[in-house]
Enzyme design. Sequence first.
Site, mmCIF file in Angstrom:
data_model
loop_
_atom_site.group_PDB
_atom_site.id
_atom_site.type_symbol
_atom_site.label_atom_id
_atom_site.label_comp_id
_atom_site.label_asym_id
_atom_site.label_seq_id
_atom_site.Cartn_x
_atom_site.Cartn_y
_atom_site.Cartn_z
ATOM 1 N N LEU A 45 1.120 -1.321 0.097
ATOM 2 C CA LEU A 45 0.028 -0.391 0.268
ATOM 3 C C LEU A 45 0.465 0.988 -0.027
ATOM 4 O O LEU A 45 1.998 1.354 0.475
ATOM 5 C CB LEU A 45 -1.108 0.288 1.143
ATOM 6 C CG LEU A 45 -1.471 0.907 0.959
ATOM 7 C CD1 LEU A 45 -3.028 0.310 -0.092
ATOM 8 C CD2 LEU A 45 -2.992 0.405 2.747
ATOM 9 N N ASP A 46 0.840 2.396 -1.210
ATOM 10 C CA ASP A 46 1.869 3.159 -0.628
ATOM 11 C C ASP A 46 2.173 4.605 0.045
ATOM 12 O O ASP A 46 0.829 4.218 1.117
ATOM 13 C CB ASP A 46 1.438 4.251 -2.027
ATOM 14 C CG ASP A 46 0.851 4.023 -3.413
ATOM 15 O OD1 ASP A 46 1.696 3.058 -3.743
ATOM 16 O OD2 ASP A 46 0.363 4.147 -3.875
ATOM 17 N N THR A 47 3.126 4.685 0.410
ATOM 18 C CA THR A 47 3.207 5.826 1.977
ATOM 19 C C THR A 47 2.264 6.520 1.742
ATOM 20 O O THR A 47 1.323 7.073 3.073
ATOM 21 C CB THR A 47 4.368 6.326 1.492
ATOM 22 O OG1 THR A 47 5.384 5.464 1.015
ATOM 23 C CG2 THR A 47 4.368 6.960 3.188
#
Length: 184
Positions: A45-47
């Site tokens: 999951l992207d930052t």
Amino acid sequence: MIILFNKPFNVVCQFSPHDSPNPDNKHATLKDFIPIPDVYVAGRLDTDSEGLLILTDDGALQHRLSHPKHKEIKTYWVQVEGAPSDDDLQPLRRGVDLGDFVTLPATVAVIDEPEGLWLRNPPIRERKAIPTTWLQIKISEGKNRQVRRMTAKIGFPTLRLVRYAIGRYTIDGIDIGQYKVLEA
């Protein structure tokens, strides 16, 4: 063991320290939230995205949850800039050419702001003259920044992205920054 983690904004999906070219831009890591050894992330999951992250110590389960060939449905709550009509959303339902690949058809619906959604820190940018809209988007892929790229392609950039579910697993009952342990 399965760990369901409600990942906050600005947290990196790894346990080791985040190497950043800018020393002032240090991000929290999973180690700051989950003190359980020998578990691994099943999908990223992207930052700058929030919500459900699954960790496990079961390699076969990790593979099944994260490998595209198994087509686990991922459900996202997406706040976009603007007010897309049903016609605007049709390309997402057919599949969108993002240049390097064409997405599979997504299930998309306009929804009310999800009940019980936590405040994001920092908050999204707000523009008085431009409304925002919440969408629920379900996809079976999960390529890098795919949902953000999809909404941008149709002219409605993503302001906030929360992964609500992966298959049957959800963030229901898990506060932001908290986790729940399940037996596999």
